[in-house]
Design a protein around this motif. Structure first.
Motif, PDB file in Angstrom:
ATOM      1  N   MET A 103      89.347  47.388  47.549  1.00 45.29           N
ATOM      2  CA  MET A 103      88.204  47.038  46.714  1.00 45.29           C
ATOM      3  C   MET A 103      87.014  46.614  47.568  1.00 45.29           C
ATOM      4  O   MET A 103      85.860  46.951  47.261  1.00 45.29           O
ATOM      5  CB  MET A 103      88.594  45.922  45.740  1.00 45.29           C
ATOM      6  N   GLU A 104      87.266  45.888  48.644  1.00 45.26           N
ATOM      7  CA  GLU A 104      86.175  45.506  49.552  1.00 45.26           C
ATOM      8  C   GLU A 104      85.450  46.739  50.083  1.00 45.26           C
ATOM      9  O   GLU A 104      84.213  46.770  50.144  1.00 45.26           O
ATOM     10  CB  GLU A 104      86.726  44.697  50.732  1.00 45.26           C
ATOM     11  N   LYS A 105      86.210  47.770  50.463  1.00 45.53           N
ATOM     12  CA  LYS A 105      85.613  48.982  51.015  1.00 45.53           C
ATOM     13  C   LYS A 105      84.893  49.794  49.946  1.00 45.53           C
ATOM     14  O   LYS A 105      83.861  50.420  50.214  1.00 45.53           O
ATOM     15  CB  LYS A 105      86.692  49.832  51.699  1.00 45.53           C
ATOM     16  N   ILE A 106      85.420  49.771  48.730  1.00 43.50           N
ATOM     17  CA  ILE A 106      84.732  50.434  47.618  1.00 43.50           C
ATOM     18  C   ILE A 106      83.371  49.780  47.374  1.00 43.50           C
ATOM     19  O   ILE A 106      82.363  50.456  47.169  1.00 43.50           O
ATOM     20  CB  ILE A 106      85.602  50.375  46.346  1.00 43.50           C
ATOM     21  N   ILE A 107      83.348  48.449  47.410  1.00 46.04           N
ATOM     22  CA  ILE A 107      82.097  47.717  47.197  1.00 46.04           C
ATOM     23  C   ILE A 107      81.110  48.016  48.311  1.00 46.04           C
ATOM     24  O   ILE A 107      79.920  48.247  48.055  1.00 46.04           O
ATOM     25  CB  ILE A 107      82.380  46.204  47.111  1.00 46.04           C
ATOM     26  N   GLU A 108      81.577  48.014  49.554  1.00 50.54           N
ATOM     27  CA  GLU A 108      80.683  48.284  50.687  1.00 50.54           C
ATOM     28  C   GLU A 108      80.021  49.646  50.549  1.00 50.54           C
ATOM     29  O   GLU A 108      78.836  49.808  50.851  1.00 50.54           O
ATOM     30  CB  GLU A 108      81.475  48.239  51.999  1.00 50.54           C
ATOM     31  N   ARG A 109      80.769  50.622  50.076  1.00 54.93           N
ATOM     32  CA  ARG A 109      80.259  51.985  49.973  1.00 54.93           C
ATOM     33  C   ARG A 109      79.572  52.260  48.635  1.00 54.93           C
ATOM     34  O   ARG A 109      78.975  53.329  48.463  1.00 54.93           O
ATOM     35  CB  ARG A 109      81.418  52.978  50.141  1.00 54.93           C
ATOM     36  N   ARG A 110      79.719  51.331  47.685  1.00 52.06           N
ATOM     37  CA  ARG A 110      79.252  51.576  46.322  1.00 52.06           C
ATOM     38  C   ARG A 110      79.857  52.878  45.791  1.00 52.06           C
ATOM     39  O   ARG A 110      79.190  53.690  45.143  1.00 52.06           O
ATOM     40  CB  ARG A 110      77.723  51.631  46.252  1.00 52.06           C
ATOM     41  N   LEU A 111      81.140  53.062  46.056  1.00 50.53           N
ATOM     42  CA  LEU A 111      81.846  54.243  45.585  1.00 50.53           C
ATOM     43  C   LEU A 111      82.137  54.073  44.093  1.00 50.53           C
ATOM     44  O   LEU A 111      82.560  53.004  43.661  1.00 50.53           O
ATOM     45  CB  LEU A 111      83.160  54.403  46.360  1.00 50.53           C
ATOM     46  N   PRO A 112      81.894  55.092  43.280  1.00 51.87           N
ATOM     47  CA  PRO A 112      82.188  54.969  41.849  1.00 51.87           C
ATOM     48  C   PRO A 112      83.625  54.526  41.612  1.00 51.87           C
ATOM     49  O   PRO A 112      84.552  55.005  42.270  1.00 51.87           O
ATOM     50  CB  PRO A 112      81.951  56.388  41.321  1.00 51.87           C
ATOM     51  N   VAL A 113      83.803  53.616  40.659  1.00 54.31           N
ATOM     52  CA  VAL A 113      85.141  53.073  40.420  1.00 54.31           C
ATOM     53  C   VAL A 113      85.350  52.814  38.935  1.00 54.31           C
ATOM     54  O   VAL A 113      84.446  52.383  38.223  1.00 54.31           O
ATOM     55  CB  VAL A 113      85.365  51.778  41.240  1.00 54.31           C
ATOM     56  N   LEU A 114      86.562  53.114  38.484  1.00 52.42           N
ATOM     57  CA  LEU A 114      87.026  52.802  37.138  1.00 52.42           C
ATOM     58  C   LEU A 114      88.216  51.875  37.278  1.00 52.42           C
ATOM     59  O   LEU A 114      89.221  52.232  37.909  1.00 52.42           O
ATOM     60  CB  LEU A 114      87.444  54.084  36.407  1.00 52.42           C
ATOM     61  N   GLY A 115      88.126  50.666  36.701  1.00 56.67           N
ATOM     62  CA  GLY A 115      89.228  49.712  36.753  1.00 56.67           C
ATOM     63  C   GLY A 115      89.864  49.560  35.384  1.00 56.67           C
ATOM     64  O   GLY A 115      89.165  49.384  34.387  1.00 56.67           O
ATOM     65  N   ILE A 116      91.180  49.622  35.321  1.00 49.51           N
ATOM     66  CA  ILE A 116      91.913  49.520  34.058  1.00 49.51           C
ATOM     67  C   ILE A 116      92.879  48.343  34.141  1.00 49.51           C
ATOM     68  O   ILE A 116      93.620  48.211  35.122  1.00 49.51           O
ATOM     69  CB  ILE A 116      92.687  50.822  33.766  1.00 49.51           C
ATOM     70  N   GLY A 117      92.865  47.488  33.117  1.00 50.04           N
ATOM     71  CA  GLY A 117      93.766  46.339  33.109  1.00 50.04           C
ATOM     72  C   GLY A 117      93.472  45.419  34.272  1.00 50.04           C
ATOM     73  O   GLY A 117      92.345  44.939  34.452  1.00 50.04           O
ATOM     74  N   VAL A 118      94.479  45.165  35.109  1.00 48.22           N
ATOM     75  CA  VAL A 118      94.267  44.307  36.267  1.00 48.22           C
ATOM     76  C   VAL A 118      93.274  44.943  37.238  1.00 48.22           C
ATOM     77  O   VAL A 118      92.652  44.247  38.045  1.00 48.22           O
ATOM     78  CB  VAL A 118      95.616  43.997  36.957  1.00 48.22           C
ATOM     79  N   GLY A 119      93.089  46.264  37.159  1.00 51.56           N
ATOM     80  CA  GLY A 119      92.062  46.921  37.974  1.00 51.56           C
ATOM     81  C   GLY A 119      90.675  46.423  37.646  1.00 51.56           C
ATOM     82  O   GLY A 119      89.840  46.216  38.530  1.00 51.56           O
ATOM     83  N   MET A 120      90.385  46.223  36.352  1.00 46.92           N
ATOM     84  CA  MET A 120      89.107  45.642  35.952  1.00 46.92           C
ATOM     85  C   MET A 120      89.003  44.194  36.421  1.00 46.92           C
ATOM     86  O   MET A 120      87.951  43.756  36.906  1.00 46.92           O
ATOM     87  CB  MET A 120      88.928  45.699  34.435  1.00 46.92           C
ATOM     88  N   GLN A 121      90.083  43.448  36.305  1.00 45.32           N
ATOM     89  CA  GLN A 121      90.066  42.059  36.752  1.00 45.32           C
ATOM     90  C   GLN A 121      89.813  41.969  38.249  1.00 45.32           C
ATOM     91  O   GLN A 121      89.116  41.062  38.717  1.00 45.32           O
ATOM     92  CB  GLN A 121      91.384  41.387  36.380  1.00 45.32           C
ATOM     93  N   LEU A 122      90.361  42.924  39.022  1.00 46.36           N
ATOM     94  CA  LEU A 122      90.137  42.945  40.460  1.00 46.36           C
ATOM     95  C   LEU A 122      88.671  43.193  40.789  1.00 46.36           C
ATOM     96  O   LEU A 122      88.109  42.548  41.684  1.00 46.36           O
ATOM     97  CB  LEU A 122      91.015  44.018  41.112  1.00 46.36           C
ATOM     98  N   ILE A 123      88.042  44.121  40.092  1.00 42.88           N
ATOM     99  CA  ILE A 123      86.610  44.348  40.290  1.00 42.88           C
ATOM    100  C   ILE A 123      85.852  43.043  40.070  1.00 42.88           C
ATOM    101  O   ILE A 123      84.999  42.649  40.869  1.00 42.88           O
ATOM    102  CB  ILE A 123      86.081  45.429  39.331  1.00 42.88           C
ATOM    103  N   ASN A 124      86.188  42.350  39.000  1.00 41.79           N
ATOM    104  CA  ASN A 124      85.452  41.140  38.629  1.00 41.79           C
ATOM    105  C   ASN A 124      85.615  40.026  39.666  1.00 41.79           C
ATOM    106  O   ASN A 124      84.628  39.446  40.123  1.00 41.79           O
ATOM    107  CB  ASN A 124      85.925  40.663  37.261  1.00 41.79           C
ATOM    108  N   VAL A 125      86.844  39.734  40.073  1.00 42.48           N
ATOM    109  CA  VAL A 125      87.040  38.623  41.009  1.00 42.48           C
ATOM    110  C   VAL A 125      86.529  38.979  42.408  1.00 42.48           C
ATOM    111  O   VAL A 125      86.088  38.099  43.155  1.00 42.48           O
ATOM    112  CB  VAL A 125      88.514  38.171  41.081  1.00 42.48           C
ATOM    113  N   SER A 126      86.551  40.261  42.767  1.00 40.78           N
ATOM    114  CA  SER A 126      86.086  40.674  44.092  1.00 40.78           C
ATOM    115  C   SER A 126      84.585  40.485  44.247  1.00 40.78           C
ATOM    116  O   SER A 126      84.074  40.400  45.367  1.00 40.78           O
ATOM    117  CB  SER A 126      86.442  42.146  44.345  1.00 40.78           C
ATOM    118  N   LEU A 127      83.882  40.404  43.135  1.00 40.76           N
ATOM    119  CA  LEU A 127      82.424  40.271  43.159  1.00 40.76           C
ATOM    120  C   LEU A 127      81.962  38.894  42.687  1.00 40.76           C
ATOM    121  O   LEU A 127      80.790  38.701  42.394  1.00 40.76           O
ATOM    122  CB  LEU A 127      81.786  41.369  42.313  1.00 40.76           C
ATOM    123  N   GLY A 128      82.888  37.937  42.615  1.00 45.22           N
ATOM    124  CA  GLY A 128      82.493  36.570  42.298  1.00 45.22           C
ATOM    125  C   GLY A 128      82.753  36.116  40.885  1.00 45.22           C
ATOM    126  O   GLY A 128      82.391  34.995  40.519  1.00 45.22           O
ATOM    127  N   GLY A 129      83.391  36.950  40.064  1.00 44.31           N
ATOM    128  CA  GLY A 129      83.739  36.542  38.712  1.00 44.31           C
ATOM    129  C   GLY A 129      85.029  35.726  38.694  1.00 44.31           C
ATOM    130  O   GLY A 129      85.693  35.559  39.719  1.00 44.31           O
TER     131      GLY A 129
END
Length: 263
Positions: A103-129
């Motif tokens: 997830m850190e590398k996805i954020i660095e690259r701004r690579l398109p991402v779809l998060g489902i379930g805990v995948g969405m939660q990971l996006i959120n906490v990785s960015l300060g949520g």
């Protein structure tokens, strides 16, 4: 460019149990849904943590047009500075370590991402949520969001105007599957809430950043309990990825709400 987008999918992980081998696994609904939406799925196992990890992930992401982050067991709240609630069932340590690094590398690259379930939660906490660790305690008046006796448990969904979710569902009476006890609390900067359960629990987020196409759903559009209309999440994600990469995608026609998607 006339080609299909390559979409990476992370996978789950289980250590050897009772003589069974250690394995990675992935429910077929994820890659079938991406195939149906016009993409080519590429399964990503949880790499071991070593000095080559960053290089290996970088080379992999160079080849991908986007990433789908799948559901699974819970994120360990101790990694984000919180106590472990007794109802939390953490995912395997190897998977979580890899997923957070990915997830850190996805954020660095701004690579398109779809998060489902805990995948969405990971996006959120990785960015300060932040997350609610157990809905029945943190939001006592919330509707049931998990029924251990009913894998097809569903609840309503209230959608924001002018969102990707509105493109998927239109003005239909929407009900989505629900199988979680954790949920987003504070939304990460750069995202807006585009779908909620009628009780206010967050069910979908989308990026508002001009340089990043990222969406997340707490519900599971890939699951056997999903409808064909839910499959529009994957279709819109692939269309968004294709638009950003100059790719022409030939998708199947839109499906009607009453058609049930069967895995």
């Amino acid at each position: 460019m006339n080609k299909k987008p390559l979409i990476g999918i992370n996978s789950d992980f289980r250590m050897s149990q009772n003589g069974s081998p250690t394995l990675s696994f992935l429910f077929s609904g994820y890659y079938d849904s991406l195939l149906n939406a016009g993409a080519i799925p590429v399964i990503i196992p949880p790499f071991r943590e070593n000095r080559e990890l960053g290089h290996n992930i970088g080379q992999l992401l160079d080849a991908l047009d986007g990433v789908a982050l799948v559901g699974g067991a819970d994120l360990d709240p101790r990694r984000d500075g919180y106590m472990l609630h007794p109802t939390v069932c953490p995912m395997d340590e190897r998977r979580e370590t890899f997923d957070r690094f990915l997830m850190e590398k996805i954020i660095e690259r701004r690579l398109p991402v779809l998060g489902i379930g805990v995948g969405m939660q990971l996006i959120n906490v990785s960015l300060g949520g932040t997350l609610f660790l157990h809905i029945p305690e943190d939001i006592p008046k919330a509707l049931p969001h998990r029924d251990t006796m009913d894998p097809c448990h569903r609840h309503g969904l209230v959608i924001e105007k002018n969102s990707l979710l509105e493109k998927v569902y239109g003005e239909n009476d929407i009900r989505v599957n629900s199988m979680h006890h954790m949920a987003i609390d504070d939304v990460a900067p750069g995202f807006w809430v585009t779908g909620r359960c009628p009780d206010g629990v967050i069910e979908a987020i989308e990026s508002i950043r001009d340089d990043w196409f990222a969406i997340g759903t707490q519900f599971h559009p890939e699951a056997p309990s999903a409808t064909a209309l839910d499959q529009g999440i994957f279709r819109e994600f692939i269309q968004g990825v294709a638009h950003r990469n100059g790719i022409v995608v030939r998708n199947a026609p839109k499906l009607e709400a009453q058609e049930v998607f069967a895995l």
